[in-house]
Design an enzyme around this catalytic site. Structure first.
Site, PDB file in Angstrom:
ATOM      1  N   SER A   1       0.989  -1.281   0.065  1.00 41.46           N
ATOM      2  CA  SER A   1      -0.105  -0.142   0.108  1.00 41.46           C
ATOM      3  C   SER A   1       0.647   1.356   0.019  1.00 41.46           C
ATOM      4  CB  SER A   1      -0.930   0.186   1.537  1.00 41.46           C
ATOM      5  OG  SER A   1      -2.087   2.047   1.095  1.00 41.46           O
TER       6      SER A   1
ATOM      7  N   ARG B   1     -11.156   5.904  10.497  1.00 42.19           N
ATOM      8  CA  ARG B   1     -11.017   4.886  10.943  1.00 42.19           C
ATOM      9  C   ARG B   1     -12.079   3.606  10.066  1.00 42.19           C
ATOM     10  NH1 ARG B   1      -7.107   1.801   9.766  1.00 42.19           N
ATOM     11  NH2 ARG B   1      -6.266  -0.055  11.134  1.00 42.19           N
TER      12      ARG B   1
ATOM     13  N   ASP C   1      -8.965  -6.419  -4.087  1.00 35.82           N
ATOM     14  CA  ASP C   1      -8.443  -4.706  -3.761  1.00 35.82           C
ATOM     15  C   ASP C   1      -8.895  -4.194  -4.671  1.00 35.82           C
ATOM     16  OD1 ASP C   1      -7.186  -2.614  -2.770  1.00 35.82           O
ATOM     17  OD2 ASP C   1      -5.173  -3.423  -2.640  1.00 35.82           O
TER      18      ASP C   1
ATOM     19  N   HIS D   1      -8.160  -5.124   0.083  1.00 35.92           N
ATOM     20  CA  HIS D   1      -6.872  -4.486   0.119  1.00 35.92           C
ATOM     21  C   HIS D   1      -6.370  -5.278   1.355  1.00 35.92           C
ATOM     22  CE1 HIS D   1      -3.613  -1.540  -0.116  1.00 35.92           C
ATOM     23  NE2 HIS D   1      -4.203  -0.684   0.865  1.00 35.92           N
ATOM     24  N   ASP D   2      -6.487  -5.848   2.680  1.00 35.55           N
ATOM     25  CA  ASP D   2      -6.661  -6.117   4.081  1.00 35.55           C
ATOM     26  C   ASP D   2      -5.308  -7.648   3.277  1.00 35.55           C
ATOM     27  OD1 ASP D   2      -7.154  -3.937   5.304  1.00 35.55           O
ATOM     28  OD2 ASP D   2      -8.662  -5.514   6.926  1.00 35.55           O
TER      29      ASP D   2
END
Lengths: 211, 374
Positions: free
Chosen positions: B154, B224, B318, B351-352
């Site tokens: 990232s 968040r 992602d 994305h994680d």
């Protein structure tokens, strides 16, 4: 390529007798230090071979995870992508030679990939199993889809969707403004000059765009 | 997480730098410090160093635990350790908290030695380029001339790329994972919403909340929560929560669905431990990164002097750093005839996924790193 579960991870591994002669002839058509792109490079065997002989600058494209990893472990610069999407990301004439070895018949976008090869490469090498080989014809006359060393699948599990004969491919080149620089037809390791569309089981073409 | 092959108990160290650092913005940091951790042993040739660059909320604590009682190890522990993909028997691994961070390096919440008060809003806006420049000084400090590899996911991947641009002679391999050559408008838009949530929190006080004895928790929490939505794929959220209820429907605005409970928990946890000013700066660093900008948008030209070999990895689900963005990096590397391997990993986690121990993904990293000569 996406192969059915029953099939081996790479159909290139199936045809070992042909792969050697395939490699040797492709090697003759690639010049020293050439920049080479191998489409559907499998475990990178051909690129590794070309590198040993010609110290080429090679890149491979491979979709399958297992083959991709094997190619990387063999030291090949391998890009994971699907050839059916074309070669976007590759500039025009950015390679000396683009190779499609025994994968043409398993492509859905056959026309497009050949055109893409000739866009990206100054030359293209295409090899495919000749469907016009007499043993194949015999099996069809006998009423069955051919199964052989070069076509090792049953009709229900074959990845091959666009099989063609040498005549078919000659016509394809004519109709698509493609110049055939050289053509080689072999059976196992033997050169076939007499009635190649009958007696050759593997066709190899060295191409460039006529434009 | 199994403790087998862990780097074990670790501790952080701090390096102080008294030479001023001129930032991309033109601001000057007269002095600063960086907190870092190392795992494995630097070899005699100092040729086995690997730098880990962290993403938005990461830090220098990449692997191991500070004590047996720690509940969780470092944020990329599954990657690093003896016989793990990034093998500490072979490599000397460095994790560093970036400038502007809130885990021990100089940043808005740290004390400005010139005033003896927190820098707060006076801490300058830092960029990926600034981070890489400061990381290079950390290498100087550690006596390391050249990295065997730099690795990041990232925002960390942007640093891994920037390393090869800024210091072509100082890095042999760059592993750019789930990253992009710049952010899309949509991606920057998420950052702007996150920043607005923080800045409009009445307890933000123009960034000077430390001196008011408060924390803009609500803003940070919402920032968040938003981030978490974008780090997961629709499928992953569906699989994890679906429409599951906490209890029966109450026709209220309390937590009704499991997904809400998760987001609130993540938001609360983060708001309790992360610094809002740091969050603003990290998102800005993401926004500003664009090495092609000064080359008329031509990334290939921006990479013209790069020498490193690359492994680029993306994940199919992602959507915040999509495979298409990684392919742009690959194209620019190909245009420069650089050595590049590109894997598009089939993964459901969005994305994680870059932090998950997926076996194929880890096999790729393991196989690549095994080939890296030290």
């Amino acid at each position: 390529m996406n192969l059915p579960d029953q099939a081996p991870a790479s159909h290139k591994n199936v045809i070992n007798t042909n792969i050697r002669s395939d490699f040797a002839l492709i090697t003759n058509w690639v010049s020293s230090n050439a920049k080479v792109l191998d489409l559907g490079c499998g475990d990178g065997g051909l690129l590794t071979h070309l590198h040993h002989v010609h110290t080429i600058r090679g890149y491979g494209i491979e979709k399958d995870d297992v083959n991709w990893l094997a190619a990387m472990q063999n030291g090949v610069n391998v890009i994971q992508m699907d050839l059916e999407d074309g070669l976007s990301g590759f500039e025009d004439h950015s390679f000396d030679t683009v190779i499609l070895s025994q994968t043409l018949q398993a492509m859905h976008n056959t026309e497009r990939i050949v055109q893409e090869m000739l866009r990206v490469g100054r030359e293209a090498i295409v090899t495919f199993p000749n469907f016009g080989y007499w043993r194949n014809r015999l099996q069809i006359i006998a009423g069955q889809m051919p199964v052989s060393k070069t076509l090792p699948y049953e009709w229900y599990n074959t990845p091959n969707v666009h099989l063609c004969t040498i005549h078919d491919f000659d016509d394809f080149c004519k109709n698509h403004n493609i110049t055939v620089i050289e053509r080689k037809v072999i059976t196992d390791t033997n050169d076939v000059r007499f009635m190649p569309n009958w007696f050759g089981n593997l066709a190899m073409y060295r191409l460039r765009s006529a434009k | 997480m199994s403790e087998i092959n862990s780097v074990g108990i670790v501790s952080a160290q701090t390096a102080h730098f008294s030479a001023p650092l001129t930032l991309k913005s033109g601001s000057v940091l007269p002095q600063y410090h960086l907190i870092y951790e190392t795992y494995g042993t630097l070899n005699a040739d100092k040729s086995n160093a690997v730098l880990i660059c962290h993403a938005l909320s990461g830090n220098h604590h990449v692997a191991g635990k500070y004590s047996e009682q720690d509940k969780y190890p470092g944020w990329w522990d599954n990657l690093i350790g003896p016989d793990r993909p990034l093998d500490t028997n072979k490599f000397f691994v460095i994790g560093v908290n970036n400038l502007g961070g809130c885990h021990g390096s100089s940043g808005p919440s740290s004390i400005n030695p010139l005033t003896d008060r927190p820098y707060s809003a006076t801490f300058p806006v830092v960029t990926v380029e600034d981070w890489v420049a400061s990381q290079a000084r950390l290498l100087d400090y550690l006596g390391i001339e050249q990295l065997a590899a730099v690795i990041g996911g990232s925002l960390g991947g942007m640093q891994a790329l920037q390393w090869t641009i800024a210091f072509p002679e100082r890095v042999r391999h760059s592993l750019v994972i789930a990253s992009a050559p710049n952010l899309t408008a949509q991606n920057m838009a998420f950052n702007e919403v996150a920043r607005q949530a923080i800045i409009t929190d009445p307890e933000f006080h123009d960034g000077d909340y430390y001196n008011h004895g408060v924390v803009p928790r609500r803003g940070l929490r919402i920032a968040r929560m938003l981030g978490h939505i974008t780090y997961l794929s629709d499928d992953a959220m569906g699989a994890k929560f679906g429409r599951k209820l906490k209890d029966t429907i109450k026709y209220s605005f309390d937590v009704e669905f499991e997904m809400e409970s998760y987001l609130r928990y993540q938001g609360d946890k983060f708001a309790g431990e992360f610094d809002a000013n740091t969050y603003l700066r990290m998102t800005r660093a993401l926004d500003y990164f664009d090495p092609a900008l000064e080359f008329g948008g031509n990334l290939s030209a921006a990479l013209a002097h790069v020498k490193a070999k690359f492994l680029v990895v993306s994940f199919t689900s992602d959507w915040r750093f999509s495979p298409a963005r990684s392919r742009e990096i690959v194209k620019a590397l190909l245009d420069n005839e650089l050595s590049v391997r590109y894997a598009e990993v089939t993964a459901a986690h969005g994305h994680d996924a870059f932090l998950m121990p997926d076996s194929h993904y880890h096999n790729i990293l393991r196989a690549y790193l095994q080939k890296v000569k030290v």
